[in-house]
Scaffold this motif. Structure first.
Motif, PDB file in Angstrom:
ATOM      1  N   VAL A  86       0.898  -1.036   0.021  1.00 50.28           N
ATOM      2  CA  VAL A  86      -0.003   0.040   0.051  1.00 50.28           C
ATOM      3  C   VAL A  86       0.844   1.140  -0.033  1.00 50.28           C
ATOM      4  O   VAL A  86       1.911   1.425   0.787  1.00 50.28           O
ATOM      5  N   PHE A  87       0.676   2.050  -0.875  1.00 51.65           N
ATOM      6  CA  PHE A  87       1.325   3.606  -1.095  1.00 51.65           C
ATOM      7  C   PHE A  87       0.694   4.297  -0.592  1.00 51.65           C
ATOM      8  O   PHE A  87      -0.308   4.928  -1.209  1.00 51.65           O
ATOM      9  N   ARG A  88       1.127   4.673   0.651  1.00 56.83           N
ATOM     10  CA  ARG A  88       0.166   5.850   1.319  1.00 56.83           C
ATOM     11  C   ARG A  88       0.399   7.384   1.145  1.00 56.83           C
ATOM     12  O   ARG A  88      -0.299   7.954   1.553  1.00 56.83           O
ATOM     13  N   GLU A  89       1.336   7.228   0.165  1.00 50.28           N
ATOM     14  CA  GLU A  89       1.931   8.880  -0.165  1.00 50.28           C
ATOM     15  C   GLU A  89       0.666   9.468  -1.139  1.00 50.28           C
ATOM     16  O   GLU A  89       0.803  10.684  -1.392  1.00 50.28           O
ATOM     17  N   LEU A  90      -0.049   8.618  -1.719  1.00 53.10           N
ATOM     18  CA  LEU A  90      -0.840   9.206  -2.850  1.00 53.10           C
ATOM     19  C   LEU A  90      -2.560   8.696  -2.428  1.00 53.10           C
ATOM     20  O   LEU A  90      -2.788   7.392  -2.185  1.00 53.10           O
ATOM     21  N   THR A  91      -3.269   9.237  -2.887  1.00 54.01           N
ATOM     22  CA  THR A  91      -4.900   9.041  -2.827  1.00 54.01           C
ATOM     23  C   THR A  91      -5.608   9.513  -3.905  1.00 54.01           C
ATOM     24  O   THR A  91      -5.222  10.342  -4.645  1.00 54.01           O
ATOM     25  N   ILE A  92      -6.507   8.601  -4.491  1.00 57.20           N
ATOM     26  CA  ILE A  92      -7.337   9.064  -5.602  1.00 57.20           C
ATOM     27  C   ILE A  92      -8.707   9.146  -5.011  1.00 57.20           C
ATOM     28  O   ILE A  92      -9.326   8.304  -4.348  1.00 57.20           O
ATOM     29  N   ASP A  93      -9.438  10.302  -5.408  1.00 58.09           N
ATOM     30  CA  ASP A  93     -10.882  10.526  -5.213  1.00 58.09           C
ATOM     31  C   ASP A  93     -11.633   9.986  -6.550  1.00 58.09           C
ATOM     32  O   ASP A  93     -11.240  10.539  -7.651  1.00 58.09           O
ATOM     33  N   HIS A  94     -12.678   9.184  -6.302  1.00 54.13           N
ATOM     34  CA  HIS A  94     -13.261   8.558  -7.603  1.00 54.13           C
ATOM     35  C   HIS A  94     -14.661   9.143  -7.433  1.00 54.13           C
ATOM     36  O   HIS A  94     -15.550   9.131  -6.494  1.00 54.13           O
ATOM     37  N   LEU A  95     -15.343   9.745  -8.519  1.00 52.45           N
ATOM     38  CA  LEU A  95     -16.855  10.723  -8.553  1.00 52.45           C
ATOM     39  C   LEU A  95     -17.670   9.830  -9.536  1.00 52.45           C
ATOM     40  O   LEU A  95     -18.616  10.193  -9.408  1.00 52.45           O
ATOM     41  N   GLY A  96     -17.194   8.625 -10.095  1.00 55.79           N
ATOM     42  CA  GLY A  96     -17.972   8.174 -11.233  1.00 55.79           C
ATOM     43  C   GLY A  96     -19.027   7.239 -10.646  1.00 55.79           C
ATOM     44  O   GLY A  96     -20.049   7.080 -11.572  1.00 55.79           O
ATOM     45  N   TYR A  97     -19.232   7.148  -9.445  1.00 54.62           N
ATOM     46  CA  TYR A  97     -20.541   6.454  -9.054  1.00 54.62           C
ATOM     47  C   TYR A  97     -21.485   7.135  -8.517  1.00 54.62           C
ATOM     48  O   TYR A  97     -22.543   6.855  -7.848  1.00 54.62           O
ATOM     49  N   MET A  98     -21.228   8.663  -8.565  1.00 51.93           N
ATOM     50  CA  MET A  98     -22.223   9.549  -7.949  1.00 51.93           C
ATOM     51  C   MET A  98     -23.594   9.327  -8.685  1.00 51.93           C
ATOM     52  O   MET A  98     -23.453   9.260  -9.951  1.00 51.93           O
ATOM     53  N   ASN A  99     -24.595   9.382  -8.135  1.00 48.83           N
ATOM     54  CA  ASN A  99     -25.835   9.032  -8.905  1.00 48.83           C
ATOM     55  C   ASN A  99     -26.295   9.663 -10.221  1.00 48.83           C
ATOM     56  O   ASN A  99     -26.383   9.394 -11.151  1.00 48.83           O
TER      57      ASN A  99
END
Length: 744
Positions: A395-408
């Motif tokens: 697990v690479f904790r230096e990076l995070t990705i936000d995913h918006l594609g499942y928003m209704n």
């Protein structure tokens, strides 16, 4: 580049030498020459097809003398017991035509650590000559032409141009090379190359060893980054993503050296926006297979690492720290060939709230490829016998990705559900039947077909006992199936059946935090709020389960808020939401609900405005349009006065202002013009709306012209007066823009 080589080996007695020469049989051509370094255990014979030199401090000068007397193009050093696979030597030296003159090139091997390591699952593949021959053919077919610049290497084998060796040997004279260890010769050349031409791996060249297992040694703190050897490639596939692509590429740009966008048939401005940003855009095609499309995108990348995302995702982190971490030399290959990244999924306010999981989003380009028509996964590029299929990951904790594609809203607008259902069926042609069945269950779940999702997940569990899946795959399938079954039952509020399945899950689970979270959710639908709250508050800060989903205290803030509210503790509920919003920029309940809680707790709205820092802007500001206009205006006013003059705030204010009184429209109109967005002035927008009564339209237009001399307002006002020159309309104009009457 092809040519002749001097191959240097070590052997200290005739039996050892015989073994070495037997292993090299078929690797050397008639124009290559063999040099044997020994410690005196071998006596020279006239018929020996090799040159014999002693291991002492004069070894570098002796090798230089041999090169002077017998000019060759390359020199190859082999550690004791090392032998090549198939055409390993020609593949190794052919790499030099792409590299600086004083480079050192090394092969891959299953007998070392570091970047050269090969993940072999069957040791017989490297000891049996028959299997090794077949393996080498498959290997070269998959890796021919792949070259990477490295900062670490092991002492198995190296190749260098003769010219580079001559200059290097001068630096490795008796004062530096003591002649005590043959390995010191390797390390000397690696150290020299690291400072000049560089250390490179020719990935198509593969060697084995009957000697000791070699540990990689770092020769640089950071891998060099050059134009022809970039560190990171950003990799996307897109179609009709004009709404998202700009913010996506902006978030990605500081982390990567290049961005490759593979377009599968956009009909909007996606391509133009990506090209304007500087991305390399490939005009491709779509064949109902996400894995295939991503591999076509991958083929245009040059980076050492691949960071792959979607247009509806945003990359978060410190680019300097991320790149420094990725530039570190690889020493433990099995833990470093790919990185699991935390993905925060935002679902909006429908079936699910936000949750996180980990996914392999960073991998070494030369190792990984995509598989699966839907919910594609990264696996090893070369998929044949003797290799571990899955890449080792951490697990690479230096990076995070936000995913918006499942928003209704996005799911509805882009018809993801229908598309994913079709591709889930095609997935059976690409991945294992159980994995495809699992992906189908997930698709039913996201579409809201809970009974079918549950039935499909149960089918996966029933078939597991008869399948030949690996332990890791089995654990993933079990955890994901139980998770879908329990999620569906909780959403249907069937707590009795959920309790039964939870007991089964607890028997199988290796991580008890996930069952605890399900138990808390069951207590919530049973309206046992105190018990539910205590369970939620006992969850860990973060734990990754077998299904890759993260269980964390902050994922269940909405549920804890509901418990606190039902228990008559509105102040604690509002403070919990505000703290979470301020720290993480995430609001997993509707903004209107937070406003209600703040009113109930007597917390001023200005506190909410102060909390807006790392807000997920798209989802946050969209909710203002669903609030009572005056409340929305009050919050936007506080945020604006706090210094946020962002485009999205002004765009939201422009829409909210259409529902406000004349004074507020005038105020926001002035602010929009000051920021260069006068075209969105709410006064002009309302004046141009034919559904608004004529008197109000004239007033809005007259105010806009009187305050800003807007020619659009003048045109609207005069057009209305030309068709209806009533005293009431003229009086309104005379109050706000009398100069218009003179001109008319």
């Amino acid at each position: 580049m092809s040519g002749s080589s001097i191959v240097v080996v070590f052997a200290d007695d005739r039996p050892q030498l015989k073994s070495v020469m037997g292993e090299l049989e078929g690797s050397l051509s008639q124009i290559d020459e063999l040099v044997v370094v020994n410690c005196g255990g071998i006596r020279a014979a006239k018929k020996d097809p090799f040159l014999l030199v002693p291991l002492d401090a004069n070894l570098p000068s002796q090798l230089a003398g041999i090169l002077g007397a017998r000019p060759k193009d390359f020199v190859v050093l082999l550690a004791p017991g090392v032998a090549g696979y198939g055409a390993w030597l020609s593949e190794l030296v052919s790499t030099f035509d792409k590299l600086p003159e004083d480079s050192v090139v090394v092969p891959r091997s299953a007998f070392c650590t570091g970047p050269q390591a090969v993940a072999i699952s069957d040791a017989s593949a490297v000891f049996s000559k028959q299997k090794r021959h077949r393996f080498s053919i498959d290997w070269i077919e998959n890796y021919r032409g792949f070259v990477t610049l490295e900062g670490a290497a092991s002492n198995l084998c190296l190749a260098v141009r003769s010219e580079g060796l001559q200059s290097g040997l001068k630096e490795l004279g008796p004062g530096v090379f003591k002649g005590e260890r043959y390995e010191d010769l390797f390390e000397g050349f690696f150290a020299l190359a690291a400072r000049s031409g560089g250390i490179y791996i020719s990935h198509g060249s593969l060697v084995s060893s009957k000697g000791k297992y070699m540990q990689a040694k770092p020769y640089l703190d950071q891998i060099p980054i050059r134009e022809d050897f970039p560190l990171v490639s950003g990799c996307l596939i897109v179609k009709n993503e004009e709404q998202y692509i700009g913010e996506c590429l902006k978030s990605l740009s500081d982390f990567v050296d290049e961005i490759v966008v593979y377009d599968t048939g956009s009909e909007d401005a996606t391509i133009e926006l990506a090209e304007a940003f500087g991305a390399k855009v490939i005009r491709g095609y779509w064949d109902d297979d996400f894995g295939a499309a991503r591999n076509r995108s991958l083929s245009h990348c040059k980076g050492r690492w691949i960071l792959w995302i979607d247009a509806d995702e945003r990359v978060l982190g410190d680019p300097t720290k991320v790149r420094a971490k990725l530039a570190e030399p690889v020493l433990r290959f099995s833990e470093s060939e790919c990185k699991q990244i935390k993905i925060r999924n935002f679902y909006g306010h429908g079936l699910f709230h936000s949750m996180s999981h980990v996914s392999m989003r960073i991998f070494l380009r030369i190792e990984g490829a995509f598989y699966g028509a839907l919910h594609e996964r990264v696996r090893r590029r070369a998929r044949f016998d003797f290799l571990f299929e899955d890449l080792g990951a951490n697990v690479f904790r230096e990076l995070t990705i936000d995913h918006l594609g499942y928003m209704n809203e996005a799911m509805t607008k882009r018809t993801k559900t229908e598309r994913n259902t079709e591709l889930a069926g095609k997935n059976f042609e690409v991945v294992s039947s159980l994995e495809a069945l699992m992906q189908q269950a997930r698709t039913y779940m996201f579409s809201g077909d809970l009974p079918t999702a549950r039935e499909t997940a149960i089918e996966v569990l029933n078939k597991l006992d008869d399948s030949a899946t690996s332990d890791s795959e089995r654990r993933w399938l079990e955890a994901t199936s139980f998770g879908l079954i329990l999620d569906s039952l909780i959403l249907e509020k069937n707590h009795e059946l959920a309790e039964q399945w939870l007991e089964k899950f607890e028997e199988k689970s290796y991580f008890m935090s996930r069952p605890m979270a399900f138990r808390a959710r069951i207590r919530l639908i049973q309206e046992r709020y105190s018990e539910a709250l205590a369970l939620f508050q006992s969850l860990p800060v973060s734990e990754i389960g077998n299904d890759g989903l993260e269980v964390a205290f902050d994922h269940y803030v909405p549920e804890m808020v509901e418990c606190l509210s039902q228990l008559g503790r509105p102040v604690e509920a509002a403070e919990l939401l505000l703290d979470f919003f301020e720290n993480d920029g995430v609001l997993d309940i509707h903004l209107g609900r937070l406003v209600e809680l703040m009113k109930e707790a007597a917390i001023p709205i200005s506190r909410l405005a102060r909390s807006v820092k790392n807000v997920r802007q798209e989802s946050f500001y969209a909710q203002f349009l669903q609030l009572e206009p005056k409340i929305a205006d009050g919050i936007l006013e506080q945020i604006y006065l706090g210094g946020d003059h962002s485009t999205i705030l002004l765009a939201t204010a422009a829409k909210v202002a259409l529902m406000l009184d004349l004074e507020r429209m005038l105020e926001w109109g002035a602010r929009l013009r000051m920021s260069g967005f006068g075209q969105f002035c709410p006064l002009v927008s309302r004046a141009g709306d034919p559904s608004v009564v004529e008197l109000d339209r004239v007033v809005y237009a007259a105010v806009a012209f009187g305050a800003f001399s807007d020619p659009r307002a003048k045109e609207i006002c005069l057009s209305i007066l030309a068709n209806n020159h009533t005293e009431e309309l003229i009086s309104a104009v005379s109050v706000y823009a009398p100069s218009l009457l003179l001109k008319s």
